[in-house]
Design a protein around this motif. Structure first.
Motif, PDB file in Angstrom:
ATOM      1  N   UNK A  38       0.849  -1.194   0.163  1.00  0.00           N
ATOM      2  CA  UNK A  38      -0.165   0.052  -0.162  1.00  0.00           C
ATOM      3  C   UNK A  38       0.859   1.170   0.022  1.00  0.00           C
ATOM      4  N   UNK A  39       0.555   2.166  -1.056  1.00  0.00           N
ATOM      5  CA  UNK A  39       1.532   3.155  -1.140  1.00  0.00           C
ATOM      6  C   UNK A  39       2.598   3.303  -1.849  1.00  0.00           C
ATOM      7  N   UNK A  40       2.899   2.064  -2.769  1.00  0.00           N
ATOM      8  CA  UNK A  40       4.000   1.732  -3.459  1.00  0.00           C
ATOM      9  C   UNK A  40       3.797   2.512  -4.824  1.00  0.00           C
ATOM     10  N   UNK A  41       4.879   3.465  -5.246  1.00  0.00           N
ATOM     11  CA  UNK A  41       4.813   4.050  -6.455  1.00  0.00           C
ATOM     12  C   UNK A  41       5.865   3.674  -7.409  1.00  0.00           C
ATOM     13  N   UNK A  42       5.580   3.520  -8.513  1.00  0.00           N
ATOM     14  CA  UNK A  42       6.783   3.107  -9.354  1.00  0.00           C
ATOM     15  C   UNK A  42       7.316   4.288 -10.228  1.00  0.00           C
ATOM     16  N   UNK A  43       7.871   3.947 -11.560  1.00  0.00           N
ATOM     17  CA  UNK A  43       8.540   4.984 -12.166  1.00  0.00           C
ATOM     18  C   UNK A  43       7.490   5.891 -13.104  1.00  0.00           C
ATOM     19  N   UNK A  44       6.292   5.231 -13.378  1.00  0.00           N
ATOM     20  CA  UNK A  44       5.639   5.778 -14.198  1.00  0.00           C
ATOM     21  C   UNK A  44       5.048   7.319 -14.218  1.00  0.00           C
ATOM     22  N   UNK A  45       4.871   7.697 -12.996  1.00  0.00           N
ATOM     23  CA  UNK A  45       4.480   9.091 -12.848  1.00  0.00           C
ATOM     24  C   UNK A  45       5.875   9.748 -12.351  1.00  0.00           C
ATOM     25  N   UNK A  46       6.840   9.458 -12.508  1.00  0.00           N
ATOM     26  CA  UNK A  46       8.099  10.191 -12.075  1.00  0.00           C
ATOM     27  C   UNK A  46       8.844  10.642 -13.307  1.00  0.00           C
ATOM     28  N   UNK A  47       9.024  12.048 -13.432  1.00  0.00           N
ATOM     29  CA  UNK A  47       9.389  12.565 -14.761  1.00  0.00           C
ATOM     30  C   UNK A  47      10.978  12.223 -14.360  1.00  0.00           C
ATOM     31  N   UNK A  48      11.343  11.893 -15.700  1.00  0.00           N
ATOM     32  CA  UNK A  48      13.019  11.516 -15.643  1.00  0.00           C
ATOM     33  C   UNK A  48      13.259   9.948 -15.367  1.00  0.00           C
ATOM     34  N   UNK A  49      12.160   9.187 -14.884  1.00  0.00           N
ATOM     35  CA  UNK A  49      12.340   7.801 -14.496  1.00  0.00           C
ATOM     36  C   UNK A  49      11.415   6.992 -15.654  1.00  0.00           C
ATOM     37  N   UNK A  50      10.163   7.267 -15.644  1.00  0.00           N
ATOM     38  CA  UNK A  50       9.273   6.383 -16.521  1.00  0.00           C
ATOM     39  C   UNK A  50       8.982   7.276 -17.872  1.00  0.00           C
ATOM     40  N   UNK A  51       9.203   8.687 -17.837  1.00  0.00           N
ATOM     41  CA  UNK A  51       9.103   9.368 -18.950  1.00  0.00           C
ATOM     42  C   UNK A  51       9.955  10.723 -19.071  1.00  0.00           C
ATOM     43  N   UNK A  52      10.456  11.038 -20.081  1.00  0.00           N
ATOM     44  CA  UNK A  52      11.055  12.263 -20.220  1.00  0.00           C
ATOM     45  C   UNK A  52      11.220  12.645 -21.630  1.00  0.00           C
ATOM     46  N   UNK A  53      10.906  13.912 -21.999  1.00  0.00           N
ATOM     47  CA  UNK A  53      10.643  14.657 -23.454  1.00  0.00           C
ATOM     48  C   UNK A  53      11.414  15.856 -23.410  1.00  0.00           C
ATOM     49  N   UNK A  54      12.201  16.006 -24.390  1.00  0.00           N
ATOM     50  CA  UNK A  54      12.741  17.351 -24.712  1.00  0.00           C
ATOM     51  C   UNK A  54      12.944  17.544 -26.258  1.00  0.00           C
ATOM     52  N   UNK A  55      12.289  18.569 -26.762  1.00  0.00           N
ATOM     53  CA  UNK A  55      12.176  18.889 -28.135  1.00  0.00           C
ATOM     54  C   UNK A  55      13.366  18.865 -28.737  1.00  0.00           C
ATOM     55  N   UNK A  56      14.585  19.302 -28.020  1.00  0.00           N
ATOM     56  CA  UNK A  56      16.096  19.473 -28.677  1.00  0.00           C
ATOM     57  C   UNK A  56      16.706  18.306 -28.737  1.00  0.00           C
ATOM     58  N   UNK A  57      16.187  17.187 -28.138  1.00  0.00           N
ATOM     59  CA  UNK A  57      16.947  15.939 -28.148  1.00  0.00           C
ATOM     60  C   UNK A  57      16.107  14.647 -28.478  1.00  0.00           C
ATOM     61  N   UNK A  58      14.967  14.495 -27.632  1.00  0.00           N
ATOM     62  CA  UNK A  58      14.160  13.406 -28.058  1.00  0.00           C
ATOM     63  C   UNK A  58      13.233  13.091 -26.765  1.00  0.00           C
ATOM     64  N   UNK A  59      12.732  11.843 -26.865  1.00  0.00           N
ATOM     65  CA  UNK A  59      11.895  11.249 -25.737  1.00  0.00           C
ATOM     66  C   UNK A  59      11.916  10.075 -25.513  1.00  0.00           C
ATOM     67  N   UNK A  60      11.568   9.499 -24.307  1.00  0.00           N
ATOM     68  CA  UNK A  60      11.735   8.351 -24.045  1.00  0.00           C
ATOM     69  C   UNK A  60      10.888   7.834 -22.785  1.00  0.00           C
ATOM     70  N   UNK A  61      10.715   6.476 -22.813  1.00  0.00           N
ATOM     71  CA  UNK A  61       9.592   6.017 -21.817  1.00  0.00           C
ATOM     72  C   UNK A  61      10.005   4.689 -21.162  1.00  0.00           C
ATOM     73  N   UNK A  62       9.630   3.943 -20.264  1.00  0.00           N
ATOM     74  CA  UNK A  62      10.189   2.955 -20.013  1.00  0.00           C
ATOM     75  C   UNK A  62       8.855   1.930 -19.434  1.00  0.00           C
ATOM     76  N   UNK A  63       9.140   0.715 -19.301  1.00  0.00           N
ATOM     77  CA  UNK A  63       8.013  -0.264 -18.849  1.00  0.00           C
ATOM     78  C   UNK A  63       9.007  -1.365 -18.193  1.00  0.00           C
ATOM     79  N   UNK A  64       8.347  -2.082 -17.371  1.00  0.00           N
ATOM     80  CA  UNK A  64       8.927  -3.223 -16.454  1.00  0.00           C
ATOM     81  C   UNK A  64       9.065  -2.888 -15.181  1.00  0.00           C
ATOM     82  N   UNK A  65       9.986  -3.611 -14.312  1.00  0.00           N
ATOM     83  CA  UNK A  65      10.106  -3.294 -13.043  1.00  0.00           C
ATOM     84  C   UNK A  65      10.558  -1.693 -12.508  1.00  0.00           C
TER      85      UNK A  65
END
Length: 329
Positions: A212-239
């Motif tokens: 109860x209360x565990x949070x993974x990477x998905x809502x954490x900017x830089x962990x589950x998602x990061x976007x920058x028009x000057x370079x690119x974008x990335x997302x993750x899945x898994x543990x």
């Protein structure tokens, strides 16, 4: 002399599909994690295909998964935590640096849209738990019970043993048991629109039977998602804990900024994870998906079984399997 680990990672880089590097300048494209990314892409393409904004497209793709898809890992059909509560996490990010997220959100069907409201209506980036729900209600979102009968039944079966044993890609196995954590299948979407703007979204119900209360990477900017028009974008899945430990999505984008292709950046980020926790990396799944500012795409996972979907002007339904660091067993 190359070590066996270096050889495997090099093979993963070479296994990238050549077509993924082809992208017409000014053409829109969306990529999403896993098989259900095909449906999410279709929803996103309704925006991109009419020259809409990438940010609107990824939100619509995520909303499709949260509301229309019935999957144990995303949205309304997700499996609950070990106390029986279904909690949802989501993040959204525009290429100009604006971002918003929610974590441990209960009883709201579309956490991705709440995350966008956090981005656009508040000075904050993340809201969690009861505060996130209160904000959603104040913004006009409806409160509704989301835990399905099937998810509740699976939870009750799990409680008989209370066995917690995450397995890689277990959602693909018909023989999985209620004790297996079938919830490392985040939906991550990355899009580039006809104006060359990037955006990304990430949404999940998190690991089944989590504390109860565990949070993974998905809502954490830089962990589950990061976007920058000057370079690119990335997302993750898994543990998700591994993505948090390594700021995985940010790392991939920074490597693209330094000149690596999306495929090379995904492989290099996985190499760092293996280097830091080689023993653990053999037992868990980490999947990375990236797109650079030119619309070129790359993907890689620690282990065999990661699929991703691509949609563009040439072919609107395309599902591919990413190369892996470790060979198929």
């Amino acid at each position: 002399m190359l070590t066996r680990r270096k050889t495997l990672i090099g093979a993963a880089a070479l296994a990238a599909p050549v077509w993924a590097l082809a992208q017409q300048r000014g053409a829109a494209r969306v990529v999403s994690t896993w098989d259900f990314g095909v449906g999410a892409n279709q929803a996103a393409w309704k925006v991109l295909g009419s020259r809409g904004a990438a940010l609107d497209a990824v939100e619509q793709g995520a909303r499709w998964a949260e509301g229309e898809l019935c999957n144990a890992t995303v949205g309304r059909c997700g499996y609950p935590d070990r106390e029986g509560y279904l909690t949802l996490d989501a993040s959204i990010m525009d290429g100009d640096g604006r971002c918003g997220s929610v974590a441990a959100l209960e009883d709201i069907r579309h956490p991705i849209s709440v995350a966008r409201r956090v981005m656009e209506k508040t000075p904050h980036v993340m809201l969690v738990g009861a505060g996130a729900q209160q904000f959603a209600l104040e913004q006009g979102f409806a409160r509704e019970a989301l835990l399905t009968d099937a998810a509740r039944k699976a939870w009750r079966e799990w409680k008989l043993e209370s066995r917690y044993q995450p397995k890689m890609n277990v959602e693909r196995l018909s023989t999985s048991r209620p004790g297996d954590s079938a919830n490392h299948d985040t939906l991550g979407l990355l899009a580039i629109d006809s104006q060359g703007r990037l955006a990304g979204a990430c949404t999940t119900s998190g690991m089944a039977w989590k504390l109860r209360g565990r949070v993974g990477d998905s809502p954490i900017i830089g962990a589950g998602l990061y976007v920058d028009n000057e370079a690119g974008a990335a997302t993750a899945s898994g543990v998700g804990e591994e993505m948090i430990r390594n700021a995985a999505s940010f790392l991939v984008v920074e490597m693209m900024r330094q000149g690596k292709s999306p495929q090379e950046a995904c492989v290099a980020a996985l190499e760092r994870i293996v280097h830091k926790r080689e023993a653990a990396s053999k037992q868990l799944q980490v999947c990375l998906l990236a797109m650079n500012k030119h619309g070129e795409v790359g993907a890689c996972a620690l282990h065999h079984g990661f699929t991703y979907a691509l949609c563009d002007h040439d072919q609107d339904r395309r599902l591919l399997e990413a190369p892996s660091v470790y060979p198929k067993s």
